[in-house]
Scaffold this active site. Sequence first.
Site, PDB file in Angstrom:
ATOM      1  NE  ARG A  81      35.783  33.944   9.545  1.00 57.14           N
ATOM      2  CZ  ARG A  81      34.989  34.505  10.452  1.00 57.14           C
ATOM      3  NH1 ARG A  81      33.785  34.896  10.113  1.00 57.14           N
ATOM      4  NH2 ARG A  81      35.409  34.687  11.681  1.00 57.14           N
TER       5      ARG A  81
ATOM      6  CB  VAL B 154      35.529  71.207  41.898  1.00 58.55           C
ATOM      7  CG1 VAL B 154      36.458  71.764  40.866  1.00 58.55           C
ATOM      8  CG2 VAL B 154      34.802  70.015  41.393  1.00 58.55           C
TER       9      VAL B 154
ATOM     10  CG  ASP C 160      28.697  48.347  32.629  1.00 63.77           C
ATOM     11  OD1 ASP C 160      28.154  49.408  32.287  1.00 63.77           O
ATOM     12  OD2 ASP C 160      28.358  47.240  32.184  1.00 63.77           O
TER      13      ASP C 160
ATOM     14  CD  GLU D 112      34.269  31.492  13.527  1.00 68.99           C
ATOM     15  OE1 GLU D 112      34.480  30.981  12.401  1.00 68.99           O
ATOM     16  OE2 GLU D 112      34.999  32.367  13.992  1.00 68.99           O
TER      17      GLU D 112
ATOM     18  CD  GLN E 121      28.975  35.122   7.788  1.00 69.16           C
ATOM     19  OE1 GLN E 121      28.118  35.074   8.662  1.00 69.16           O
ATOM     20  NE2 GLN E 121      30.267  35.059   8.042  1.00 69.16           N
TER      21      GLN E 121
ATOM     22  CE1 TYR F  42      26.574  29.648  13.742  1.00 69.15           C
ATOM     23  CE2 TYR F  42      28.610  30.670  12.979  1.00 69.15           C
ATOM     24  CZ  TYR F  42      27.500  30.676  13.812  1.00 69.15           C
ATOM     25  OH  TYR F  42      27.329  31.693  14.715  1.00 69.15           O
TER      26      TYR F  42
ATOM     27  CG  HIS G   7      30.009  29.996  17.924  1.00 69.52           C
ATOM     28  ND1 HIS G   7      30.720  31.149  18.140  1.00 69.52           N
ATOM     29  CD2 HIS G   7      29.364  30.175  16.749  1.00 69.52           C
ATOM     30  CE1 HIS G   7      30.507  31.992  17.141  1.00 69.52           C
ATOM     31  NE2 HIS G   7      29.698  31.416  16.278  1.00 69.52           N
TER      32      HIS G   7
ATOM     33  CD  GLN H 262      31.962  45.515  29.810  1.00 66.36           C
ATOM     34  OE1 GLN H 262      33.161  45.638  29.951  1.00 66.36           O
ATOM     35  NE2 GLN H 262      31.104  46.254  30.463  1.00 66.36           N
TER      36      GLN H 262
ATOM     37  NE  ARG I 203      33.273  26.129  27.709  1.00 68.90           N
ATOM     38  CZ  ARG I 203      32.453  27.174  27.656  1.00 68.90           C
ATOM     39  NH1 ARG I 203      31.999  27.612  26.489  1.00 68.90           N
ATOM     40  NH2 ARG I 203      32.094  27.800  28.754  1.00 68.90           N
TER      41      ARG I 203
HETATM   42  P1  FAD Z   1      34.637  56.937  37.850  1.00 70.84           P
HETATM   43  O1  FAD Z   1      35.363  56.132  36.878  1.00 70.84           O
HETATM   44  O2  FAD Z   1      34.547  56.429  39.236  1.00 70.84           O
HETATM   45  O3  FAD Z   1      35.277  58.384  37.851  1.00 70.84           O
HETATM   46  C1  FAD Z   1      34.894  59.394  38.752  1.00 70.84           C
HETATM   47  C2  FAD Z   1      35.987  60.462  38.787  1.00 70.84           C
HETATM   48  O4  FAD Z   1      35.500  61.582  39.509  1.00 70.84           O
HETATM   49  C3  FAD Z   1      37.258  60.026  39.483  1.00 70.84           C
HETATM   50  O5  FAD Z   1      38.354  60.160  38.605  1.00 70.84           O
HETATM   51  C4  FAD Z   1      37.368  60.954  40.692  1.00 70.84           C
HETATM   52  O6  FAD Z   1      38.713  61.329  40.967  1.00 70.84           O
HETATM   53  C5  FAD Z   1      36.569  62.157  40.215  1.00 70.84           C
HETATM   54  N1  FAD Z   1      36.001  62.972  41.302  1.00 70.84           N
HETATM   55  C6  FAD Z   1      35.151  62.593  42.275  1.00 70.84           C
HETATM   56  N2  FAD Z   1      34.824  63.651  43.048  1.00 70.84           N
HETATM   57  C7  FAD Z   1      35.485  64.720  42.541  1.00 70.84           C
HETATM   58  C8  FAD Z   1      35.551  66.097  42.904  1.00 70.84           C
HETATM   59  N3  FAD Z   1      34.866  66.607  43.912  1.00 70.84           N
HETATM   60  N4  FAD Z   1      36.336  66.905  42.157  1.00 70.84           N
HETATM   61  C9  FAD Z   1      37.039  66.430  41.121  1.00 70.84           C
HETATM   62  N5  FAD Z   1      37.008  65.136  40.747  1.00 70.84           N
HETATM   63  C10 FAD Z   1      36.241  64.303  41.447  1.00 70.84           C
HETATM   64  N6  FAD Z   1      33.617  48.460  33.796  1.00 70.84           N
HETATM   65  C11 FAD Z   1      33.387  47.877  32.653  1.00 70.84           C
HETATM   66  O7  FAD Z   1      32.496  48.297  31.924  1.00 70.84           O
HETATM   67  N7  FAD Z   1      34.121  46.823  32.223  1.00 70.84           N
HETATM   68  C12 FAD Z   1      35.130  46.325  32.964  1.00 70.84           C
HETATM   69  O8  FAD Z   1      35.772  45.369  32.536  1.00 70.84           O
HETATM   70  C13 FAD Z   1      35.410  46.936  34.185  1.00 70.84           C
HETATM   71  N8  FAD Z   1      36.394  46.466  34.955  1.00 70.84           N
HETATM   72  C14 FAD Z   1      36.647  47.070  36.128  1.00 70.84           C
HETATM   73  C15 FAD Z   1      37.657  46.559  36.925  1.00 70.84           C
HETATM   74  C16 FAD Z   1      37.955  47.154  38.132  1.00 70.84           C
HETATM   75  C17 FAD Z   1      39.033  46.575  38.987  1.00 70.84           C
HETATM   76  C18 FAD Z   1      37.219  48.306  38.555  1.00 70.84           C
HETATM   77  C19 FAD Z   1      37.530  48.993  39.844  1.00 70.84           C
HETATM   78  C20 FAD Z   1      36.198  48.807  37.759  1.00 70.84           C
HETATM   79  C21 FAD Z   1      35.893  48.176  36.571  1.00 70.84           C
HETATM   80  N9  FAD Z   1      34.850  48.613  35.770  1.00 70.84           N
HETATM   81  C22 FAD Z   1      34.621  48.020  34.583  1.00 70.84           C
HETATM   82  C23 FAD Z   1      33.915  49.656  36.227  1.00 70.84           C
HETATM   83  C24 FAD Z   1      34.155  51.003  35.562  1.00 70.84           C
HETATM   84  O9  FAD Z   1      35.496  51.376  35.672  1.00 70.84           O
HETATM   85  C25 FAD Z   1      33.243  52.024  36.227  1.00 70.84           C
HETATM   86  O10 FAD Z   1      31.923  51.609  36.115  1.00 70.84           O
HETATM   87  C26 FAD Z   1      33.384  53.381  35.586  1.00 70.84           C
HETATM   88  O11 FAD Z   1      34.694  53.847  35.676  1.00 70.84           O
HETATM   89  C27 FAD Z   1      32.448  54.390  36.234  1.00 70.84           C
HETATM   90  O12 FAD Z   1      32.606  55.599  35.556  1.00 70.84           O
HETATM   91  P2  FAD Z   1      32.224  57.008  36.152  1.00 70.84           P
HETATM   92  O13 FAD Z   1      32.563  57.982  35.098  1.00 70.84           O
HETATM   93  O14 FAD Z   1      30.842  56.993  36.664  1.00 70.84           O
HETATM   94  O15 FAD Z   1      33.143  57.226  37.428  1.00 70.84           O
HETATM   95  P1  NAP Z   2      28.897  44.211  42.346  1.00 65.59           P
HETATM   96  O1  NAP Z   2      28.914  43.446  41.097  1.00 65.59           O
HETATM   97  O2  NAP Z   2      27.665  44.878  42.755  1.00 65.59           O
HETATM   98  O3  NAP Z   2      29.404  43.239  43.482  1.00 65.59           O
HETATM   99  C1  NAP Z   2      29.513  43.582  44.806  1.00 65.59           C
HETATM  100  C2  NAP Z   2      29.793  42.361  45.667  1.00 65.59           C
HETATM  101  O4  NAP Z   2      29.826  42.744  47.014  1.00 65.59           O
HETATM  102  C3  NAP Z   2      28.768  41.278  45.546  1.00 65.59           C
HETATM  103  O5  NAP Z   2      29.460  40.026  45.575  1.00 65.59           O
HETATM  104  C4  NAP Z   2      27.912  41.440  46.789  1.00 65.59           C
HETATM  105  O6  NAP Z   2      27.405  40.208  46.871  1.00 65.59           O
HETATM  106  C5  NAP Z   2      28.902  41.998  47.797  1.00 65.59           C
HETATM  107  N1  NAP Z   2      28.327  42.951  48.750  1.00 65.59           N
HETATM  108  C6  NAP Z   2      27.436  43.936  48.527  1.00 65.59           C
HETATM  109  N2  NAP Z   2      27.164  44.610  49.650  1.00 65.59           N
HETATM  110  C7  NAP Z   2      27.891  44.045  50.615  1.00 65.59           C
HETATM  111  C8  NAP Z   2      28.032  44.288  52.016  1.00 65.59           C
HETATM  112  N3  NAP Z   2      27.380  45.252  52.636  1.00 65.59           N
HETATM  113  N4  NAP Z   2      28.869  43.491  52.717  1.00 65.59           N
HETATM  114  C9  NAP Z   2      29.541  42.522  52.126  1.00 65.59           C
HETATM  115  N5  NAP Z   2      29.445  42.235  50.797  1.00 65.59           N
HETATM  116  C10 NAP Z   2      28.626  42.991  50.076  1.00 65.59           C
HETATM  117  O7  NAP Z   2      29.976  45.348  42.301  1.00 65.59           O
HETATM  118  P2  NAP Z   2      31.525  45.369  42.026  1.00 65.59           P
HETATM  119  O8  NAP Z   2      32.150  44.037  42.000  1.00 65.59           O
HETATM  120  O9  NAP Z   2      31.998  46.360  43.004  1.00 65.59           O
HETATM  121  O10 NAP Z   2      31.615  45.957  40.596  1.00 65.59           O
HETATM  122  C11 NAP Z   2      31.173  47.271  40.331  1.00 65.59           C
HETATM  123  C12 NAP Z   2      30.738  47.391  38.908  1.00 65.59           C
HETATM  124  O11 NAP Z   2      31.867  47.368  38.068  1.00 65.59           O
HETATM  125  C13 NAP Z   2      29.878  46.215  38.552  1.00 65.59           C
HETATM  126  O12 NAP Z   2      28.539  46.604  38.456  1.00 65.59           O
HETATM  127  C14 NAP Z   2      30.424  45.721  37.276  1.00 65.59           C
HETATM  128  O13 NAP Z   2      29.476  45.783  36.246  1.00 65.59           O
HETATM  129  C15 NAP Z   2      31.594  46.620  36.926  1.00 65.59           C
HETATM  130  N6  NAP Z   2      32.661  45.720  36.558  1.00 65.59           N
HETATM  131  C16 NAP Z   2      32.530  45.056  35.409  1.00 65.59           C
HETATM  132  C17 NAP Z   2      33.475  44.155  35.043  1.00 65.59           C
HETATM  133  C18 NAP Z   2      33.358  43.413  33.747  1.00 65.59           C
HETATM  134  O14 NAP Z   2      34.175  42.578  33.461  1.00 65.59           O
HETATM  135  N7  NAP Z   2      32.379  43.678  32.941  1.00 65.59           N
HETATM  136  C19 NAP Z   2      34.556  43.919  35.851  1.00 65.59           C
HETATM  137  C20 NAP Z   2      34.659  44.603  37.032  1.00 65.59           C
HETATM  138  C21 NAP Z   2      33.694  45.500  37.384  1.00 65.59           C
HETATM  139  P3  NAP Z   2      26.954  39.322  48.113  1.00 65.59           P
HETATM  140  O15 NAP Z   2      25.801  40.086  48.647  1.00 65.59           O
HETATM  141  O16 NAP Z   2      26.608  38.004  47.546  1.00 65.59           O
HETATM  142  O17 NAP Z   2      28.103  39.221  49.057  1.00 65.59           O
HETATM  143 FE1  SF4 Z   3      32.561  45.281  21.418  1.00 58.19          FE
HETATM  144 FE2  SF4 Z   3      33.921  46.254  23.508  1.00 58.19          FE
HETATM  145 FE3  SF4 Z   3      35.038  46.266  21.050  1.00 58.19          FE
HETATM  146 FE4  SF4 Z   3      33.044  47.891  21.578  1.00 58.19          FE
HETATM  147  S1  SF4 Z   3      35.054  47.922  22.544  1.00 58.19           S
HETATM  148  S2  SF4 Z   3      33.254  46.603  19.780  1.00 58.19           S
HETATM  149  S3  SF4 Z   3      31.809  46.656  22.974  1.00 58.19           S
HETATM  150  S4  SF4 Z   3      34.460  44.480  22.208  1.00 58.19           S
END
Ligand code: FAD
Ligand code: NAP
Ligand code: SF4
Length: 671
Positions: free
Chosen positions: A216, A450, A656, A166, A102, A168, A254, A341, A257
């Site tokens: 493009r 477990v 994440d 885009e 490109q 450019y 780019h 991401q 919005r």
């Molecule tokens: P988890 O996904 O928390 O999995 C842990 C697993 O361990 C669970 O299934 C639990 O049942 C199991 N477990 C725990 N203890 C035991 C035990 N003793 N025996 C058997 N099983 C057990 N991340 C992104 O990157 N992009 C996003 O857009 C994004 N959006 C999100 C939106 C929401 C609403 C939420 C809640 C999370 C989002 N996340 C996102 C965060 C992402 O899902 C987590 O960071 C990720 O799932 C963490 O992965 P993990 O493998 O560490 O644990």
């Molecule tokens: P987070 O990003 O760490 O945010 C936690 C929030 O809770 C903050 O607003 C924090 O800010 C507040 N908080 C922390 N401790 C607190 C307390 N003791 N009392 C009250 N408020 C408190 O975590 P998260 O929203 O739980 O997300 C978890 C992870 O999932 C993130 O790290 C994120 O990367 C991932 N995730 C990613 C996406 C994505 O689109 N990429 C989407 C969802 C989740 P204040 O201190 O300002 O209140």
């Molecule tokens: Fe990019 Fe997410 Fe697609 Fe991977 S899954 S190529 S990080 S957009």
Amino acid sequence: MKSFPHLLSPLDLGFTTLRNRTLMGSMHTGLEEAENGYARMAAFYGERAKGGCALIVTGGIAPSEAGRVGVGGSVMNTLEEAHHHRPVTEAVHREGGKIAMQILHTGRYGYHDKIVGASPLRAPINMFRPHPLTQEEIFSTIEEFATCASLAREAGYDGVEIMGSEGYLINQFIAKRTNNREDDWGGSFENRIRFPLEIIKAVRKKVGKDFIIIYRLSMLDLVEEGGNIEEVLHLAKEVEKAGATIINTGIGWHEARIPTIAMMVPRAAFTWVTAKVKGHVGIPLVTSNRINTPEVAEEVLARGDADMISMARPFLADPDFVKKAMEGKSEEINTCIACNQACLDHIFVGKTASCLVNPRACHETELVISPTAKKKKIAVVGAGPGGMSCASTLAERGHEVYLYDAAKEIGGQLNIARRIPGKEEFKETIRYFSNKLNQMGVKLFLEKKVTADDLIAESFDEIVLATGVTPRKPEIPGIESANVMNYVDLVLHGKPAGKNVAVMGAGGIGFDVSLYLSDAGHPFTKENYLKEWGIDSSIPNNGGLTSKTETKSDRKITMLKRSSGKFGANLGKTTGWIHKTSLEDRKVEQISGVIYKSIDSEGIQIEVKGKEMKIPADTIVVCAGQNPRRELLEPLQKAGLTVHLIGGADLAAELDAKRAIDQGTRLAASL
Ligand code: FAD
Ligand code: NAP
Ligand code: SF4
């Protein structure tokens, strides 16, 4: 067995034939500028060609210093530069693929102080103002494009893509928005398109007839004073006459919005744009944007919207996309979920691109998954993204792997994420790992919480704790009230929320919960998306923009956070603005600098800047971060077992799915 007859049929370009209808769209990966970058690019593109991709387009390479993306950005203007690219083109040819380079002149988007443009108009997304090209400079820029193309040929490329969309440089000449010249290169549409047409002619003259020239073309600018459909059709015909071999589709500048490739854009949401050009030109047309499965690609081609499908990120997610489609195994494809991401978000902060669902992307030479020399019996506890990636990679390497989860299904928190409107794609990641775990022979135990004793009794050689996190419960008087719930109760367990909701915490989850609560429940269709973001599909004028349909939520939602400053500052670089805009459009209120005082059945008492106030709420959803879940660690270590922590179990802060999968894969590659 599924088949994809349109997608997998060859395409005759007159002087050469492409083996199927897939084009890997251009992506800047950062490898272009990385140490040992050409060897890494060769491995990266070579794997994609081996996986069956017909035609690869590289990340943008500037034809001159002025056209670079930023300081140190890659340029091709010498024979020496061309020779550096040889390993890349050879790697692709060895695998039977074709590759085009490109040529990208960023114009006013370049991030350095030598940028140029059609006019001295600064881009809203750049601090640098462009120097307007003089007539002489325009001629030398055209020549630079031609020289760059001939050097690309010298480097072994099968063609070039001239980046005309885009927002450019070329696009900046075409659109009134950025071109207020009064000479032969501005004013009338004929004058404004002179620049791209002269470039194509000059390139064709330099490279000869048997070289692919992809142009493009920006078919939908999505900015004020952008083009209309008549102009697009006119330009497409002229581009063909000027000597292009293929026309590729560009959607949105780019600086627009409107989201065009993120997860909240429905699949294949823009192929109707390319379809408008179909029948007006004789050369193949490529369509793009949010096409991420062979099923969707096949449907688009079968409908006749285009002759080829451009997919960029899907080839980061799975280099074997085409091969798996050819073998009728599309359910084994690791699907790009359009999260941005690890690809675009990395590029925006100067890091090498990769992929959330495939950490090997752009790290092929370093993250190698090779068969183990010593088979071990390994337990992985937790089947979230960390556990799934670790267990499947361990088994792929030949280990005997036991994977446990307390839940009924695999996926961990991705089962919460996939229930957020616009995040449904996460179900594809769960489907991918489900197939891979099965295929690799991982012994999966669901609904099995477990204990340390269970693990000790099984005599594992190694244990991986991927047990994730537990939601934090802040110590606030009244936190046990019946109107308080956490995001798991709300989203996963479907606990009903009232009409007046306070969301405590504004991290990624606080934003997602607010989007979930404010969603109008409209089906996730292309039509609703176009209305919500204000796109007129007749592309009458103004780059296809029209007024947005009102999306104010029926619920009154108030987001609260303790820290001061803007909401959403830590959201993804390339997607955070979309979440912020959606919540703004839905009239979600946001209060920062909050001190939580107490909660009762009527709402939450807070203090802001020394003033106490009550936020009335029939529901309070706690999204206050998380703590690592690792109660098994100590007893296992005491028993003398080798234990590894990954994902949330390792570190809950800034966790994440990208980090969880990366850590899981890398640990598995090393055991
Ligand atoms: P988890 O996904 O928390 O999995 C842990 C697993 O361990 C669970 O299934 C639990 O049942 C199991 N477990 C725990 N203890 C035991 C035990 N003793 N025996 C058997 N099983 C057990 N991340 C992104 O990157 N992009 C996003 O857009 C994004 N959006 C999100 C939106 C929401 C609403 C939420 C809640 C999370 C989002 N996340 C996102 C965060 C992402 O899902 C987590 O960071 C990720 O799932 C963490 O992965 P993990 O493998 O560490 O644990
Ligand atoms: P987070 O990003 O760490 O945010 C936690 C929030 O809770 C903050 O607003 C924090 O800010 C507040 N908080 C922390 N401790 C607190 C307390 N003791 N009392 C009250 N408020 C408190 O975590 P998260 O929203 O739980 O997300 C978890 C992870 O999932 C993130 O790290 C994120 O990367 C991932 N995730 C990613 C996406 C994505 O689109 N990429 C989407 C969802 C989740 P204040 O201190 O300002 O209140
Ligand atoms: Fe990019 Fe997410 Fe697609 Fe991977 S899954 S190529 S990080 S957009």
